[in-house]
Each structure stands twice: as structure tokens, then as C-alpha cells.
Scaffold this motif. Structure first.
Motif, PDB file in Angstrom:
ATOM      1  N   SER A   1      23.260  -9.116  57.258  1.00  0.00           N
ATOM      2  CA  SER A   1      23.350  -7.845  56.547  1.00  0.00           C
ATOM      3  C   SER A   1      21.993  -7.285  56.143  1.00  0.00           C
ATOM      4  O   SER A   1      21.918  -6.201  55.594  1.00  0.00           O
ATOM      5  CB  SER A   1      24.260  -7.983  55.324  1.00  0.00           C
ATOM      6  OG  SER A   1      23.762  -8.989  54.481  1.00  0.00           O
ATOM      7  N   LEU A   2      20.908  -8.024  56.428  1.00  0.00           N
ATOM      8  CA  LEU A   2      19.577  -7.509  56.121  1.00  0.00           C
ATOM      9  C   LEU A   2      18.776  -7.406  57.413  1.00  0.00           C
ATOM     10  O   LEU A   2      18.785  -8.328  58.228  1.00  0.00           O
ATOM     11  CB  LEU A   2      18.853  -8.447  55.149  1.00  0.00           C
ATOM     12  CG  LEU A   2      19.602  -8.820  53.869  1.00  0.00           C
ATOM     13  CD1 LEU A   2      18.800  -9.831  53.067  1.00  0.00           C
ATOM     14  CD2 LEU A   2      19.883  -7.589  53.035  1.00  0.00           C
ATOM     15  N   ASP A   3      18.074  -6.298  57.591  1.00  0.00           N
ATOM     16  CA  ASP A   3      17.226  -6.120  58.774  1.00  0.00           C
ATOM     17  C   ASP A   3      16.132  -7.188  58.747  1.00  0.00           C
ATOM     18  O   ASP A   3      15.355  -7.253  57.790  1.00  0.00           O
ATOM     19  CB  ASP A   3      16.603  -4.724  58.752  1.00  0.00           C
ATOM     20  CG  ASP A   3      15.878  -4.410  60.067  1.00  0.00           C
ATOM     21  OD1 ASP A   3      15.346  -5.342  60.685  1.00  0.00           O
ATOM     22  OD2 ASP A   3      15.844  -3.229  60.459  1.00  0.00           O
TER      23      ASP A   3
ATOM     24  N   VAL B   1      14.013  -3.483  51.833  1.00  0.00           N
ATOM     25  CA  VAL B   1      15.474  -3.418  51.895  1.00  0.00           C
ATOM     26  C   VAL B   1      16.013  -2.695  50.658  1.00  0.00           C
ATOM     27  O   VAL B   1      16.847  -1.799  50.756  1.00  0.00           O
ATOM     28  CB  VAL B   1      16.091  -4.840  51.982  1.00  0.00           C
ATOM     29  CG1 VAL B   1      17.591  -4.791  51.746  1.00  0.00           C
ATOM     30  CG2 VAL B   1      15.791  -5.468  53.319  1.00  0.00           C
TER      31      VAL B   1
ATOM     32  N   ALA C   1      21.279  -8.081  49.040  1.00  0.00           N
ATOM     33  CA  ALA C   1      22.259  -7.100  49.517  1.00  0.00           C
ATOM     34  C   ALA C   1      22.924  -6.388  48.336  1.00  0.00           C
ATOM     35  O   ALA C   1      23.185  -5.182  48.395  1.00  0.00           O
ATOM     36  CB  ALA C   1      23.309  -7.786  50.385  1.00  0.00           C
TER      37      ALA C   1
ATOM     38  N   TYR D   1      23.527  -4.794  59.069  1.00  0.00           N
ATOM     39  CA  TYR D   1      22.494  -3.991  58.419  1.00  0.00           C
ATOM     40  C   TYR D   1      22.417  -2.585  58.988  1.00  0.00           C
ATOM     41  O   TYR D   1      21.933  -1.668  58.317  1.00  0.00           O
ATOM     42  CB  TYR D   1      21.121  -4.686  58.450  1.00  0.00           C
ATOM     43  CG  TYR D   1      20.569  -5.046  59.803  1.00  0.00           C
ATOM     44  CD1 TYR D   1      20.721  -6.327  60.312  1.00  0.00           C
ATOM     45  CD2 TYR D   1      19.853  -4.121  60.543  1.00  0.00           C
ATOM     46  CE1 TYR D   1      20.198  -6.680  61.522  1.00  0.00           C
ATOM     47  CE2 TYR D   1      19.318  -4.472  61.777  1.00  0.00           C
ATOM     48  CZ  TYR D   1      19.492  -5.755  62.263  1.00  0.00           C
ATOM     49  OH  TYR D   1      18.977  -6.087  63.478  1.00  0.00           O
TER      50      TYR D   1
ATOM     51  N   HIS E   1      16.167   0.991  62.479  1.00  0.00           N
ATOM     52  CA  HIS E   1      16.761  -0.351  62.485  1.00  0.00           C
ATOM     53  C   HIS E   1      17.068  -0.880  63.878  1.00  0.00           C
ATOM     54  O   HIS E   1      17.038  -2.076  64.097  1.00  0.00           O
ATOM     55  CB  HIS E   1      18.042  -0.356  61.654  1.00  0.00           C
ATOM     56  CG  HIS E   1      17.816  -0.172  60.186  1.00  0.00           C
ATOM     57  ND1 HIS E   1      17.203  -1.125  59.413  1.00  0.00           N
ATOM     58  CD2 HIS E   1      18.081   0.863  59.364  1.00  0.00           C
ATOM     59  CE1 HIS E   1      17.121  -0.689  58.160  1.00  0.00           C
ATOM     60  NE2 HIS E   1      17.642   0.512  58.116  1.00  0.00           N
TER      61      HIS E   1
END
Lengths: 546, 298
Positions: A384-386, A394, A444, B189, B207
Motif C-alpha cells: 500500500s506504499l509506493d 507518502v 498508511a 498504492y 506512481h
């Protein structure tokens, strides 16, 4: 440590120490561990990630990572010294005398090989059976592992099996050669609770059939206590407590065991107060924050005229400042419902309103306003995190997208948000791969809070975490709700977790809401058979009742 | 160096760009294969630059039959060919030609192919179907044959060779780019960025593209090495860079009948070709590990 009067010790570990050589020198993952496992016994090894429980399992059949080695102690499989055996002997032992059930059923099977052939292979490699006899044996194993219509299933490929079915195939494979010891390393942590229960039942039954001793590795103390004769608690590479399961649960001696026990969702206390009034009606007056009315979502099925109804006329409301949970098995439509609430998908029927406005018609500035008010937190903290963003980037991203404040303002905002989710400020410059799973999930959450939302949609947000970390995140959620007046739409397959934090629960199955109400009411008097199954699947449930 | 590098590495998030880009080059130097690749390519580029700037010991086209077929010596480092031309100067000039054709063809095919692949994968629907059909048609032709046909019908020059190679590589780039976009567009993400309110295009640039940069950079360097080989093959077959301009493939062709009496004519262009290809492959390998964020920070 030894079971009193254990006449038939199959596996005996003495003073085992395992070290991994890293760039920062040697790290001891397991230190001076003693453990005996008797024939037919089930021993659970419990601990958080990094406690050394998986390393312990890996050293039993000497399948350590390349940089790991056993520095002292011994592992005896009856009279065979595993630590001193040569590679050739070990190959004869692995799969034959020691069976292994891996954690991830999705990668445990060869995708281009028929399921039956893989079991036959396990039998043939160790010379247990061959030709038609092996086939008959494999079908029998599949049947006993709980695969219906095993004869037909024999010729199918892994992708035609669900996760739970695959894990049963892997259990059948692990037990194919009638091993003396079965190592199961988190065998069900990738599965739904209801499936977990069935798979573990089947595993216990089959292992008893074969007469194998079972070493069950898990992070869930409640599960361990329910499934094992004896429980061994590991913390930082050492055994801190061991004993008969019921004793460890009822009279934990070590502080760490007590913490694990307090965090187990099946056993823990509720974290939010239930309203005095009772009944499912929202306690606040006026229009609820989020309202789904007869919401429908269809997906076209390739090769079929009939579309798949993922969400089937769902009515749901989330009042301000409350936690509303959706519970169900995978495929029940709960994640799709979350996507409708987030307006990541448009409903094919019915309406989704937020704060009284239909979200389907939102465009431009109105849509951006909606985005500020509703934010998601996803299940997998790794995805869920780049990976290219730092923590600060973020958390600042939502502010940049909405052009809030200048750079200095954003830096202050990031610092405040990190503090809010209890992350140390020095993590701001790190990238996701340098963080633990719990820290990532906090990042997140900080990103979700950056825009000051009214509603946070948590899609299995704590399911991938260890019980202790899970508890911390749940505590954080409750705290933030109290301080910021947030509403949560909390999606989970685990009623035990839902019970801890939700004000109201919706149970979903096959895209429909089958019942809803307050958690205690659902848990004590479920109206549906399906809900009862979800309740029975909660690990440790039987311990609470008895 | 090539135009598409700019496309693959869009502006990094503010504040981190310069530091990170510097780190990438440092860590490219940190792996053994990366070091070897960088050194080999530095050598190739120095030779090519000498030829372009006219700094070679002799003109690559100057003939002196009296000096024909001389072995390597102090005056002619790599010897001379049957027309008395300096083989070293011709190898340098040939490398320059190879690199020029490779860079131009890969730049063109990279920009076109990656754009097509990214649009198809990211926006799906009609765009995806159209790109898919075009790709399948282009893939149906054996690549060298397609380049041969194009080179044979068009006027012979290094530009037509570049165009011929570019046409062959467009579908390869499109396919390589589409795959990672398909998986990245559903990454959590990326969905989170949608939920924040980022526009689709901005999410793509912020992204999706940066996270496939590693794959594209590797593909680009690999394509450069294939393009060098394809240009050499076309020149060897007589459809490539026209004489008297020096090309490595043409030099190997001319040398084959004389290989017994003048082995240096075959050995030096052949070795130059191999080293250029190996250098590009190793460089790609080094860049791939350097661009992986999980390894870059070690």
C-alpha cells in the motif's frame, strides 16, 4: 521441558543455537532451545515475527537460508542426528520422515503440474509406491484431506483449487509418506478463519491417522492453545514458557505470554463501549455519513452471458463517529462494497450517498472534496506504499495533491501526523522496505488522516499483522476515533477482531447482507447458520466457553 | 544518452531527485557487472568519439594500396585491410556508426513502443485492443526479415537502417511496457493515489512509471545491444550502412575471405562488436540492481 513419562520421543532438540551472518555481524535467531516432541503429540510454537519460531522449524529439517547455520546443540530425529547428517541422508529424511506444510498455499504447488501428479511424485521419490498403486494412494490421501470427488480432482491443476483446498493438498502431500514429524509453519495464516478451522481439523485428523507428531508454528496463542497438547512460547530466540496448553492459557507465568494472551482477539476485552440503548439503530440523529441503498455491483464474467453479482442490493449506513464493520468470507463482496463506498467503482444499481449527496454525480471540485472526506487503508502493508517514496513523501502526498499549505507547512503537518500515529520522527526519511509491517500500516493510516477525513475505510487493515501489532493498531484506531471523531467502515473476515472495535456489524455472504446488529447481539444470538460458522471459527472460542 | 531515458525517469518527488539519481549511479558502480559494463561502454564511447571528432590515427576511408594487408604494428595498431585502410580507425568509425544506429533506433522505438504499451495497459479498452492488433501483426514477421525488407526497399543509409530496426522494436517495447503497467495499475498504492484524488495521468507519472523504470532501463540497454547486432547483421548481408562508410558488420564480411592471411581484419571488428554487446548487457544488469529501491539504499 520434557513431557513427564513421555516414553516415545520422536524429535528431541537440545540446546539449539542458530545464527545468521549479516552485514552487521552474526545475529542469533534461536538461542539455547530445548524441546521434545512425543509420537502422536501436537506441540505449538508461539511467538511474534522475529521470535525465531520459523528458524526453529527450518533447522529441524536443516532448510535454513544460505547465511544461517546451527552453531551449537543437536536435533535428534529418534536416533538420527540431523545436525550431523550429510545432505544425502537429509534428502531421504525430508518429505519422508519429516513432512512440511508451508505457509503460503498459493506458491506451495507447482502451477504447471497436475495436483495428483505432485502427490504421486512425493510418494515415488521416497519409494513408497509407484504406478497405479501410487495413484490409488494419492486419491485416498486427497479424500482423507477433505477433497471431495478426489478422483476427478486428481487430474486438475492448482489454479482450479481455492486457497483452502490447496492447503489441504499440501497437507496430503506432507503426510503422503507417513512421516514421524509434521512441521506446519503458519499453515493457515493466509486463509479465512472459517477455512482455517476446516483445514486445521482435517490436518489434525490426518496426522492422527498417520501417527505423526505435529509441530505447529503460529503467532496466535489462542489458536495454539486450542489445537495443541503443549504450547511453547518463544520470544527473541528463546523459549520463555512452555507447558500443557490449558495451563499456559489459564496460568501464564511469563510477562510476554500474558501480553500475547491479552492481545489475542478471541480472548481480549472489547475496546469500545456499546451504547446503552442497544439495538442496531444509529445513536446519532440526522442523516448518516455514508448510506448505501440497494447498492448493486456486477462484473462481466469471461465466457458467460450472466454477469457476476459481487454486491447484491446492499443497504448499509455509517453514522458519524462510529465504527461499522462488514464481516464475511473471501468472495462475500465486502471489499467491493468498500470500493463502492470509496467511489473507486461506480454502483450499477442503487445509490451511494455521502453526507446526503449522491457520490455517483460528483465531478471536479465536488469529487476532490469527497476524496478529502473519505480515505482508505488497505490490507497488505507491503503493497500500500509506493516503494520509491519516503515516509514523509507518502504522508505529504495527499496535501500536495490538494495543494494544501506550502512546503514548510507540509513538513510540520507530516511531523504532527507521524506523532498522531505514534511513529518516531526519525522514520520520516525512511522508505517502506526499511519499516516493519506495523510501522507501514501506521504510515498508511497517517496518509489517510492527512486530509482530515470524516470516514476511513479499512479493508482488512489489521489482518496481515501479528496479534501484538494488531492490538496496537486497533488501539490506535479507537484512540483516533475518540480524538478526531472519525467514522470507520471496517472490513474483516475475522469476527473476533470486529467484536473488539465495532459499534455495529453487517454480515455479508455471496454479495448480500444476511444479518446486522450490535456485535454482542450477533455473537451471542446469531440468526443465521453462516454467522454461527464465523463465530465458531474464532480461534480460542472453545477456551472461552469452557 | 538516449531520448527515452528522460521519459522513463519522470521528475522525482521534490527534494529527493538529485540525491537519488546520484545514488543510482554510485550503486551501478557498486556491482561487479555494473563496473565492468560501465568501463566497457566508456571504452566503446571513447573510440566512437575519436572517430566522430576525427581524432583517429588515419582517416577511416583513406586508401593506400601499397600499405595493404599489413599486420598490427606501431603505426597501424590493428593492421590494415586490402585497400591499405587503417583497421583501428575503421573499427573506431564502425563503433561510432553502430552506436549511432543503435541509439537512434532504440530512442525512436522506445518512445513510440513504451507510449503505446503504457497507454494500452493503463487505459485498457479500445486503446488496448488496437495496440494489441498492431503488435500481433508486427510480431508475425521475423524481425531480421522485416528489417531486411525495409532496408532493401528504402534508400541505403544509416537512417533507413535505424528506421528498419526501430519498426521491429516498437512492438517489443510496447509488450514489455504493458505487462508491468497492468499489475501496477491495481497496486494498492496506485488505488490509494486514486482515492486521494490524484488525476489518472498524474498517478501514471508519479506512481506507475517510476516503478517500472527499472524494467524499461534494462529493456532499453538490452535493445541497444540487439540493435548493434541487428545493424551488424544487416551490414554483413549487404543491406546495412553502405560502403565506403565503416561498419563492423561490413568489415567482418570483407574480412571473411582474407581471414587466413589477414586474421586481424576479422578479429578486431569482431572483438569490438562482442565487447560493445557485452558492455551494454552488463550495464543493463548493473542499472537494474541500482534502480531497485529495495537494493539502492543498502
Amino acid at each position: 521441558m520434557t513431557d513427564p513419562g513421555a516414553a516415545d520421543v520422536v524429535l528431541s532438540i537440545r540446546d539449539l543455537t542458530v545464527a545468521f551472518s549479516t552485514s552487521r555481524g552474526d545475529v542469533e535467531a534461536v538461542r539455547g532451545v530445548d524441546l521434545d516432541v512425543a509420537a502422536g503429540e501436537t506441540v505449538a510454537v508461539v511467538g511474534e515475527s522475529g521470535s525465531g519460531k520459523s528458524t526453529l522449524a527450518a533447522s529441524v529439517n536443516r532448510l535454513l537460508a544460505d547465511n544461517g547455520r546451527i552453531t551449537s546443540g543437536s536435533v535428534m530425529l529418534r536416533d538420527l542426528d540431523i545436525t550431523a547428517a550429510d545432505e544425502r541422508t537429509l534428502r531421504g529424511v525430508r518429505g519422508s520422515r519429516i513432512g512440511l506444510v508451508p505457509q503460503d498455499p498459493m506458491t506451495g504447488l507447482n502451477p504447471v503440474m497436475r495436483v495428483g501428479a505432485q502427490i504421486v511424485e512425493a510418494l515415488e521419490v521416497h519409494g513408497r509406491a509407484s504406478g497405479p498403486a501410487a495413484r490409488t494412494e494419492a486419491v485416498a490421501l486427497l479424500t482423507r484431506a477433505g477433497i471431495a470427488d478426489a478422483d476427478a480432482r486428481f487430474g486438475q491443476y492448482p489454479h482450479e483449487f481455492s486457497g483452502g483446498m490447496r492447503q489441504r493438498v499440501l497437507i496430503a502431500m506432507a503426510l503422503a509418506c507417513r512421516p514421524e514429524v509434521l512441521l506446519a509453519d503458519e499453515p493457515t495464516s493466509a486463509l479465512d478463519v472459517t477455512v482455517q478451522r476446516l483445514v486445521l481439523d482435517q490436518m489434525a485428523e490426518l496426522a492422527a491417522d498417520v501417527g505423526a507428531a505435529v509441530v505447529l508454528i503460529t503467532h496466535d496463542l489462542a489458536l495454539a492453545a486450542e489445537r495443541a497438547d503443549r504450547v511453547v512460547v518463544m520470544y527473541r530466540g528463546e523459549i520463555v514458557e512452555s507447558g500443557p496448553a490449558h495451563e499456559v492459557i489459564s496460568r501464564p507465568r511469563h510477562e510476554y505470554t500474558r501480553r500475547l494472551l491479552a492481545a489475542a482477539p478471541g480472548l481480549a476485552e472489547r475496546k469500545v463501549a456499546v451504547t446503552a440503548g442497544g439495538g442496531p439503530a444509529p445513536a446519532t440523529d440526522g442523516e448518516p455519513l455514508l448510506r448505501l441503498t440497494g447498492a448493486v455491483k456486477r462484473y462481466p464474467m469471461p465466457g458467460r452471458a450472466e454477469p457476476f453479482l459481487a454486491v447484491d442490493h446492499v443497504d448499509l449506513t455509517v453514522p458519524r463517529g462510529r465504527t461499522v464493520a462488514i464481516v464475511g468470507e473471501s468472495g462475500s463482496g465486502k471489499s467491493t462494497t468498500a470500493r463502492l463506498a470509496l467511489r473507486l467503482e461506480a454502483a450499477d444499481g442503487g445509490t451511494v450517498t455521502f453526507d446526503g449527496r449522491d457520490v455517483a454525480g460528483l465531478r471536479g471540485k465536488d469529487l476532490l472534496g469527497f476524496r478529502r472526506s473519505v480515505q482508505p487503508v488497505f490490507q497488505n502493508p507491503y503493497a500500500s506504499l509506493d516503494p520509491r517514496y519516503t515516509v514523509a513523501q507518502v504522508v505529504a502526498e495527499p496535501l500536495e495533491v490538494h495543494r494544501i499549505g506550502d512546503r514548510a507547512h507540509r513538513r510540520r503537518a507530516v511531523a504532527e501526523l507521524l506523532e498522531q500515529v505514534a511513529l518516531p520522527a526519525e522514520l520520516a526519511g525512511r522508505r517502506p522496505h526499511e519499516l516493519s509491517g506495523g510501522q507501514r500500516q501506521r504510515v498508511a493510516i497517517a496518509r489517510a488522516l492527512a486530509l482530515g477525513p470524516d470516514l476511513v475505510v479499512l479493508d482488512e487493515a489489521v489482518s496481515a499483522l501479528d496479534v501484538l501489532v494488531q492490538e496496537q493498531i486497533l488501539d490506535l484506531m479507537v484512540e483516533l476515533q475518540r480524538d478526531l471523531g472519525l467514522a470507520y467502515l471496517f472490513i474483516s473476515h475475522d469476527l473476533a477482531v470486529v467484536r473488539l472495535v465495532a459499534h455495529e456489524v453487517y454480515v455479508m455472504r455471496h454479495g448480500r447482507v444476511v444479518e446486522h446488529g450490535e456485535p454482542e447481539q450477533i455473537l451471542t444470538a446469531p440468526a443465521e447458520e453462516y454467522t454461527r460458522r464465523l463465530i465458531d471459527a474464532i480461534p480460542g472460542r472453545s477456551l472461552v466457553r469452557s | 544518452m538516449s531520448a527515452d531515458t528522460g521519459l522513463e525517469l519522470p521528475a522525482s518527488p521534490p527534494g529527493a531527485g538529485a540525491r537519488r539519481r546520484g545514488g543510482t549511479w554510485r550503486s551501478a558502480f557498486a556491482t561487479p557487472s555494473g563496473i565492468a559494463g560501465v568501463l566497457l561502454m566508456a571504452g566503446v564511447l571513447v573510440l566512437a568519439a575519436m572517430a566522430v571528432l576525427g581524432l583517429t590515427p588515419a582517416s577511416p576511408r583513406a586508401q593506400d594500396v601499397s600499405q595493404g594487408l599489413l599486420g598490427p604494428s606501431g603505426t597501424h595498431w590493428f593492421g590494415t585491410d586490402q585497400f591499405g585502410r587503417d583497421v583501428f580507425s575503421r573499427v573506431a568509425s564502425g563503433l561510432a556508426n553502430s552506436m549511432r544506429v543503435a541509439v537512434v533506433s532504440v530512442a525512436v522505438s522506445g518512445v513510440v513502443g513504451i507510449t503505446l504499451g503504457v497507454v494500452a495497459g493503463y487505459y485498457q479498452g479500445l486503446a488496448d485492443r488496437v495496440v494489441g492488433v498492431v503488435n500481433n501483426v508486427l510480431f508475425a514477421f521475423p524481425s531480421l526479415l522485416l528489417a531486411l525488407a525495409l532496408a532493401a526497399t528504402l534508400e541505403r543509409s544509416w537512417v533507413t537502417v535505424s528506421v528498419a530496426i526501430a519498426v521491429v522494436y516498437v512492438p517489443i517495447f510496447a509488450r514489455v511496457a504493458r505487462g508491468p503497467v497492468l499489475s501496477l495499475r491495481t497496486a494498492d498504492y496506485v488505488v490509494a493515489a486514486d482515492a486521494i484524488g490524484r488525476s489518472r495521468l498524474s498517478t501514471l507519472v508519479e506512481h506507475v512509471l517510476p516503478n517500472m523504470a527499472g524494467i524499461l532501463v534494462v529493456q532499453t540497454t538490452l535493445s541497444l545491444s540487439w540493435a548493434v547486432l541487428t545493424e551488424a547483421s544487416l551490414s554483413f548481408l549487404g543491406f546495412g550502412t553502405p560502403p565506403p562508410a565503416a561498419s563492423l558488420g561490413g568489415m567482418v564480411y570483407e574480412a571473411q575471405t582474407l581471414a587466413v592471411i589477414a586474421p586481424w581484419m576479422l578479429a578486431f571488428p569482431g572483438a569490438a562488436l562482442v565487447l560493445a554487446v557485452v558492455g551494454l548487457n552488463l550495464l543493463g544488469d548493473g542499472l537494474r540492481s541500482a534502480l531497485d529501491p529495495r537494493r539502492a539504499d543498502r
